[in-house]
Design an enzyme around this catalytic site. Structure first.
Site, PDB file in Angstrom:
ATOM      1  CE  LYS A 209     -13.119   8.163 -17.969  1.00 56.18           C
ATOM      2  NZ  LYS A 209     -13.069   8.612 -16.642  1.00 56.18           N
TER       3      LYS A 209
ATOM      4  NE  ARG B  20      -2.857   0.469   3.380  1.00 60.19           N
ATOM      5  CZ  ARG B  20      -2.190   0.681   4.526  1.00 60.19           C
ATOM      6  NH1 ARG B  20      -1.468   1.774   4.684  1.00 60.19           N
ATOM      7  NH2 ARG B  20      -2.219  -0.197   5.501  1.00 60.19           N
TER       8      ARG B  20
ATOM      9  CE1 TYR C 103     -17.960  11.690 -14.489  1.00 59.31           C
ATOM     10  CE2 TYR C 103     -16.645  11.655 -12.487  1.00 59.31           C
ATOM     11  CZ  TYR C 103     -17.540  11.043 -13.349  1.00 59.31           C
ATOM     12  OH  TYR C 103     -18.004   9.786 -13.067  1.00 59.31           O
TER      13      TYR C 103
ATOM     14  CG  ASP D  63     -10.077  16.469 -14.077  1.00 53.46           C
ATOM     15  OD1 ASP D  63      -9.395  15.869 -14.928  1.00 53.46           O
ATOM     16  OD2 ASP D  63     -11.072  15.963 -13.538  1.00 53.46           O
TER      17      ASP D  63
HETATM   18  O1  P1T Z   1     -13.937   7.390 -13.279  1.00 50.68           O
HETATM   19  P1  P1T Z   1     -12.694   7.824 -12.558  1.00 50.68           P
HETATM   20  O2  P1T Z   1     -11.433   7.170 -13.057  1.00 50.68           O
HETATM   21  O3  P1T Z   1     -12.817   7.765 -11.070  1.00 50.68           O
HETATM   22  O4  P1T Z   1     -12.463   9.380 -12.955  1.00 50.68           O
HETATM   23  C1  P1T Z   1     -13.349  10.392 -12.619  1.00 50.68           C
HETATM   24  C2  P1T Z   1     -13.230  11.535 -13.591  1.00 50.68           C
HETATM   25  C3  P1T Z   1     -12.478  12.648 -13.248  1.00 50.68           C
HETATM   26  N1  P1T Z   1     -12.335  13.697 -14.071  1.00 50.68           N
HETATM   27  C4  P1T Z   1     -12.920  13.727 -15.285  1.00 50.68           C
HETATM   28  C5  P1T Z   1     -12.744  14.920 -16.161  1.00 50.68           C
HETATM   29  C6  P1T Z   1     -13.676  12.629 -15.712  1.00 50.68           C
HETATM   30  O5  P1T Z   1     -14.235  12.688 -16.919  1.00 50.68           O
HETATM   31  C7  P1T Z   1     -13.848  11.505 -14.846  1.00 50.68           C
HETATM   32  C8  P1T Z   1     -14.694  10.336 -15.223  1.00 50.68           C
HETATM   33  N2  P1T Z   1     -15.540  10.593 -16.284  1.00 50.68           N
HETATM   34  C9  P1T Z   1     -16.379   9.695 -16.873  1.00 50.68           C
HETATM   35  C10 P1T Z   1     -16.545   8.431 -16.445  1.00 50.68           C
HETATM   36  C11 P1T Z   1     -17.126  10.207 -18.047  1.00 50.68           C
HETATM   37  O6  P1T Z   1     -17.634   9.422 -18.855  1.00 50.68           O
HETATM   38  O7  P1T Z   1     -17.177  11.438 -18.197  1.00 50.68           O
END
Ligand code: P1T
Length: 383
Positions: free
Chosen positions: A202, A53, A105, A177
């Site tokens: 992503k 961890r 988001y 972000d």
């Molecule tokens: O899903 P996760 O890996 O926890 O990430 C969250 C997140 C954070 N910032 C942005 C700009 C994001 O687009 C996302 C997650 N977004 C999607 C799942 C979506 O389809 O927009």
């Protein structure tokens, strides 16, 4: 970083930063150290790792690579984008206040609104294209500006350097972000941001096969505090997930070039389509912040959203269900194209708030397939 890779170009760093051949065997690819603990020679005498961890060699390779790609001094990997955001939010104390973009988001808004507000951290959402409105929203308690650019799902472009300046005047942190742009298209730390965060699910991962997050920065103090939170709260990615993101990142530069070329071609095609009312894509000359996007970004990526002239939500949903190559799915940034309706899907958590996107908005994550096939697919779906 073993050798001095800082001077090397993005494409080279993506493949080599943190990824020297493994010492014991010479393996060219960083191994998946699938272990939870590390044997010690004597109490406290380890080889730099004690419990997974706290640190794991595969994760460490990824963290080194992420830092290099964002031109940062350090990187931390998390189990999801939200776990990374949660770690940043834990820098705050009761009584602190956050100013956030009004088109982020949905999960980011939900984290601050539904969890951190309960713990006494205030939050104001504001259109960050309006600098005067941001200034008005900043109070003596403001400790953090949360900036997303381009925004999800309206593709607004926010002036990161200007926001960082406003944050620093208020002695607050500027957090960006950078998920939509990826570090290939935009490097917020070089524009004055204090922290960059990603959903590595992503573009960094790039293949829709892993969920992960990252935080990158320069300040040693922030590194210590966030590393402590990462270990104390424990939202770390496993070795295999770390390896998947590391492998995906190797091809980020070539993928982003193709995502951008395909994104541009589709945005131009949609803009000419007689049934399309509006297209949100920073690469179009008609985008209100196109000039800023040109300054701030290398090119414009694979994310876009659009609305149809008639039919609203029902027609949008029908179009989204009629594509054959674009999969109807949440998420973005993978090699395969996706289509979705933000208000009903990814942004359901902002329904009924001033952050809610138009009900008929269709979002595309344009993949790297043949652009002719993608356009034919959309032509069929829109009819
Ligand atoms: O899903 P996760 O890996 O926890 O990430 C969250 C997140 C954070 N910032 C942005 C700009 C994001 O687009 C996302 C997650 N977004 C999607 C799942 C979506 O389809 O927009």
């Amino acid at each position: 970083m073993g050798k001095d890779l800082r001077k090397q170009s993005f494409e080279t760093l993506a493949i080599h930063a943190g990824q020297e051949p493994e010492q014991a065997t010479g393996a060219v690819v960083v191994p998946i150290f699938q272990t939870s603990t590390f044997a010690q020679e004597a109490v406290g005498k380890d080889k730099g790792f004690d419990y997974a961890r706290t640190a794991n060699p595969t994760r460490k390779a990824l963290e080194t690579c992420l830092a290099a790609l964002e031109s940062g001094a350090w990187g931390l990997a998390f189990a999801s984008g939200m776990a990374g955001e949660d770690a940043i939010a834990h820098l705050l104390n009761t009584g602190d206040h956050v100013v956030m973009g009004d088109d982020v988001y949905g999960g980011t808004y939900r984290l601050f609104k539904r969890i951190f507000e309960r713990h006494g951290v205030g939050m104001t959402a504001v259109d960050m294209r309006q600098h005067a409105a941001v200034k008005r929203a900043i109070t003596r308690k403001t400790k953090l500006l949360w900036i997303e650019s381009p925004t999800n799902p309206m593709l607004k472009v926010i002036d990161i350097a200007a926001m960082a300046e406003l944050a620093h005047k208020a002695k607050a942190l500027a957090v960006v972000d950078n998920t939509f742009a990826s570090p290939y298209l935009q490097q917020p730390l070089l524009l004055g941001a204090d922290l960059v965060t990603h959903s590595t699910t992503k573009y960094l991962g790039g293949h829709s096969d892993v969920v992960g997050g990252a935080v990158v920065g320069n300040s040693a103090d922030l590194h210590e505090r966030l590393k402590f939170i990462q270990n104390a709260a424990g939202g770390v990615p496993g070795p295999f997930d770390s390896w998947l993101v590391l492998r995906g990142a190797k091809t980020l530069a070539v993928r982003m070039e193709r995502h951008s070329a395909n994104g541009m071609a589709i945005a131009e095609w949609l803009a000419e389509h007689p049934k399309v009312k509006s297209v949100n894509y920073p690469g179009l000359a008609s985008h209100p912040q196109h000039a800023l996007a040109r300054r701030q970004m290398r090119s414009f990526g694979g994310m876009l959203s659009f609305e149809l002239k008639s039919g609203g939500e029902a027609t949008a949903k029908r179009v989204a269900a009629r594509t054959r190559i674009f999969a109807l799915a949440e998420s973005l940034g993978g090699v395969e194209s996706l289509i979705e309706i933000p208000l009903s899907m990814t942004h359901g958590s902002v329904k009924g708030t001033k952050l809610a996107p138009p009900a008929g908005l269709i979002r595309l994550s344009v993949g790297i397939e043949s652009v002719d096939d993608l356009i034919a697919d959309l032509a069929h779906a829109i009819g």
